[in-house]
Each structure stands twice: as C-alpha cells, then as structure tokens.
Design a protein around this motif. Structure first.
Motif, PDB file in Angstrom:
ATOM      1  N   GLY A 194       0.884  -1.230  -0.067  1.00 51.61           N
ATOM      2  CA  GLY A 194       0.010  -0.116   0.093  1.00 51.61           C
ATOM      3  C   GLY A 194       0.806   1.272  -0.064  1.00 51.61           C
ATOM      4  N   ASN A 195       0.569   2.247  -0.818  1.00 54.87           N
ATOM      5  CA  ASN A 195       1.197   3.314  -1.014  1.00 54.87           C
ATOM      6  C   ASN A 195       0.702   4.403   0.038  1.00 54.87           C
ATOM      7  N   PHE A 196       0.915   4.179   1.303  1.00 57.20           N
ATOM      8  CA  PHE A 196       0.420   4.818   2.300  1.00 57.20           C
ATOM      9  C   PHE A 196       1.457   5.328   3.421  1.00 57.20           C
ATOM     10  N   LYS A 197       1.441   6.387   4.119  1.00 56.21           N
ATOM     11  CA  LYS A 197       2.262   6.744   4.935  1.00 56.21           C
ATOM     12  C   LYS A 197       2.208   5.876   6.162  1.00 56.21           C
ATOM     13  N   ARG A 198       3.611   5.696   6.699  1.00 60.41           N
ATOM     14  CA  ARG A 198       3.677   4.541   7.720  1.00 60.41           C
ATOM     15  C   ARG A 198       2.901   4.884   8.786  1.00 60.41           C
ATOM     16  N   LYS A 214      -0.533   3.438   8.104  1.00 62.69           N
ATOM     17  CA  LYS A 214      -0.677   1.909   8.026  1.00 62.69           C
ATOM     18  C   LYS A 214      -0.703   1.320   9.408  1.00 62.69           C
ATOM     19  N   VAL A 215      -0.005   2.153  10.391  1.00 64.83           N
ATOM     20  CA  VAL A 215       0.156   1.326  11.829  1.00 64.83           C
ATOM     21  C   VAL A 215      -1.369   1.821  12.364  1.00 64.83           C
ATOM     22  N   ALA A 216      -1.954   2.972  12.197  1.00 64.00           N
ATOM     23  CA  ALA A 216      -3.213   3.536  12.715  1.00 64.00           C
ATOM     24  C   ALA A 216      -4.179   2.527  12.233  1.00 64.00           C
ATOM     25  N   TYR A 217      -4.262   2.145  10.789  1.00 67.90           N
ATOM     26  CA  TYR A 217      -5.121   1.382  10.406  1.00 67.90           C
ATOM     27  C   TYR A 217      -5.043  -0.278  11.046  1.00 67.90           C
ATOM     28  N   PHE A 218      -3.883  -0.576  11.278  1.00 69.48           N
ATOM     29  CA  PHE A 218      -3.540  -2.014  11.624  1.00 69.48           C
ATOM     30  C   PHE A 218      -4.097  -2.010  13.135  1.00 69.48           C
ATOM     31  N   VAL A 219      -4.002  -0.941  14.023  1.00 72.16           N
ATOM     32  CA  VAL A 219      -4.455  -1.202  15.282  1.00 72.16           C
ATOM     33  C   VAL A 219      -6.132  -1.051  15.288  1.00 72.16           C
ATOM     34  N   PHE A 220      -6.457  -0.218  14.239  1.00 76.46           N
ATOM     35  CA  PHE A 220      -8.142  -0.266  14.113  1.00 76.46           C
ATOM     36  C   PHE A 220      -8.562  -1.732  13.765  1.00 76.46           C
ATOM     37  N   CYS A 221      -7.870  -2.074  12.865  1.00 78.80           N
ATOM     38  CA  CYS A 221      -8.193  -3.657  12.796  1.00 78.80           C
ATOM     39  C   CYS A 221      -8.358  -4.558  13.653  1.00 78.80           C
TER      40      CYS A 221
END
Length: 321
Positions: free
Chosen positions: A112-116, A119-126
């Motif tokens: 994914g071409n997203f900022k680090r 990615k971390v925030a989305y991972f924690v949310f999931c």
C-alpha cells in the motif's frame, strides 16, 4: 468404503436443505450449484493476490473492500459452526475464505502506498475491531443477531470498490480473472441459496453481495479497452446479460422473503451507485473545473505580478542611470 456407502454420501451431500414442496431434482441442482460456488471461492482471490504480488502494488483496489470482507467472514465463522444449519459448502467457505482475505489485507500493508503512520493506525484499528468481534461472539453468544453484522458488511463490501472504479474511471487494479470467477460464483451462489432452505440472513446477504458484485462486473466490462464494432457488441451483450440477471436477483429476493420491504434492496443499491456516478461525473467535475479556474487565476495573477515587477525594476534602473 463400499459402493453403497459412496452412494449414500453423495445423496447426503446433494439433498441438504431441500424445499419440501419442490421437485427432488431442484434440490440436487441447487446443491450442485452450492458446491460449484465453493469451488469458485477457492479460486476467486488467487488471481488478484498473484496480480498484486507480480506488480508489487495494490493500486486501484479499495482497502475498505478487503477489510469489510475479512471482518464479515470472521463474524460468519461463528454463525456457521456454532448456530446455523448450513450446507457443507457453506462450512468449507467459512474457513477457507478468511485465509485468502487476510492474505489480501497483508498485501495492502506491504504494498500500500500509504504513510507509515496511516498503516500503523489502520492496523491497530483492525486488530481492535476483530478482537471486539471475537469477544462479543464468545461472551454474548448472540450468533443469530451478530450475523447481521456480517450481512451488513457483506452488503456494503463491494460498494467502496465500485465507487473507486467510478472515481478512477477505470478498473485496471482488478484482476479480470478474479472478476469472471466471482461473477460465475455469485450466479451459482444465488441459485443455491434461493433454491434451498437457508436462514433469511443468508437470503438478504446473497442478494446484496451478488448484485453489487454484478455491478462491479458491469463496470469492469464498461471500462475494458476495445473500440472496434465487434468489441462494442460483445460489451453490450455482456452488460445486457448481467443487467437481466440483476433483475432476476431482485425478483428472487421478493419471492424468498415474501415481503414488500424487499424492494428496498435494489432501491438502496441504485441510490448508492447512482449517487456515486453522479458525484464523480458531474458534481466533482464542476468542483474540479472551479479549482482549475482558480489555479488559472492565480497563475495569471502571478504572471502579472512578475510583469509589474519587471517593468518597475526597469523604470528604477532607468531613473538611476
């Protein structure tokens, strides 16, 4: 195992969840369709996963689609094994599909071409979301009510991808092989779930997931390159056929639920997709034109400022001389 035992096993597999008032052959046919859809789901995401791996990118794919898909499958797993009486093909799907869907999510994390930070925030949310789902399932054990969460997620899962296709005016991020397999699988899924006795949750879920997947297939066909008359005729034939099936799905929903509220199904899909098409093709285009005009105005203003500065500078230089 004897021949009689083999025959009994086959009969058991093909005579699950039969409608008592329907001919016996319809039950066998629908169970065959269910097993066919199971085979399709074993394959459906493999071309997409391979395409992502080969190009080292998930451009053109919606992460919301992948997240909703896995979250729904996670919820459905408890419903299938701890509550409902589901045919064998449904039990197989409920285990295998989350594995492929999680693989797709890992690709979003890697490619994914997203900022680090994102990615971390989305991972924690999931992780928080999935932990909550598992905890509620095991503590409350309201499997039938929790299944509506899966239905809601499966009902909206493909909407983000369809809207992204409309926004990009392209479906190049999708694997066409996966789309074809999904279309076949959704067709057999529809026939299986509407021809057998299954919970109403599955009836509603299959309608939305199949219908929105068909809309996605229509967009993939529409955006496919090909300007020759033969290509246009083939595209028109495919789109017409898919549209006819969409009408059949709506009729099947009404007959199976025996409720006038079933009309809300196709109506809601039309509103969401029609609204997205209108926004990306008209409203957003107007906003873009306004922004372009504003940028052009700023550009002209800067050019005028430069000219004034140049003229003023020349006048000052002449005065000094």
């Amino acid at each position: 195992m004897t021949v009689d035992n083999d025959s009994t096993l086959v009969t058991t597999l093909l005579e699950n969840n039969c409608r008592p008032t329907w001919p016996a052959w319809t039950c066998i046919f629908c169970n065959v369709c269910g097993l066919t859809s199971t085979a399709m789901w074993f394959l459906v995401l493999l071309p997409q996963v391979w395409k992502n791996f080969r190009r080292k990118s998930v451009a053109g794919l919606s992460p919301l689609w992948a997240t909703a898909n896995f979250s729904a499958s996670l919820t459905n797993f408890f419903f299938v094994y701890l509550y409902a009486k589901i045919p064998l093909y449904g039990k197989i799907n409920s285990v295998y599909m989350p594995i492929l869907e999680f693989t797709l999510l890992v690709q979003f994390l890697i490619y994914g071409n997203f900022k680090r930070e994102i990615k971390v925030a989305y991972f924690v949310f999931c992780v928080c979301l999935w932990t909550t789902i598992v905890t509620l399932q095991l503590v409350l054990r309201q499997f039938d009510n929790m299944q509506w969460l899966a239905i809601t997620l499966w009902s909206v899962e493909t909407f983000p991808q369809v809207l992204l296709n409309l926004k990009l005016k392209s479906a190049s991020g999708l694997s066409k092989k996966s789309v074809i397999i999904a279309t076949i699988g959704k067709t057999t899924d529809f026939l299986a779930n509407y021809g057998l006795v299954v919970p109403v949750q599955y009836v509603v879920m299959i309608y939305f997931s199949s219908s929105v997947a068909y809309f996605n297939s229509i967009l993939v066909t529409w955006y496919h390159h090909g300007s020759s008359s033969v290509a246009r005729c083939i595209k028109a034939a495919i789109i017409s056929t898919l549209t006819l099936f969409l009408a059949g799905f709506a009729v099947g929903l009404g007959l199976n639920t025996e409720s006038y509220y079933s009309v809300l199904g196709p109506l809601s899909i039309i509103i969401v997709i029609g609204g997205g098409y209108t926004y990306f093709n008209y409203c957003r285009q107007v906003d873009g034109d306004s922004e372009d005009k504003t940028d052009a105005g700023h550009h002209v203003s800067e050019e005028n400022d430069q000219k004034v500065f140049s003229i003023t500078g020349q006048m000052d230089y002449t005065t000094k001389l």
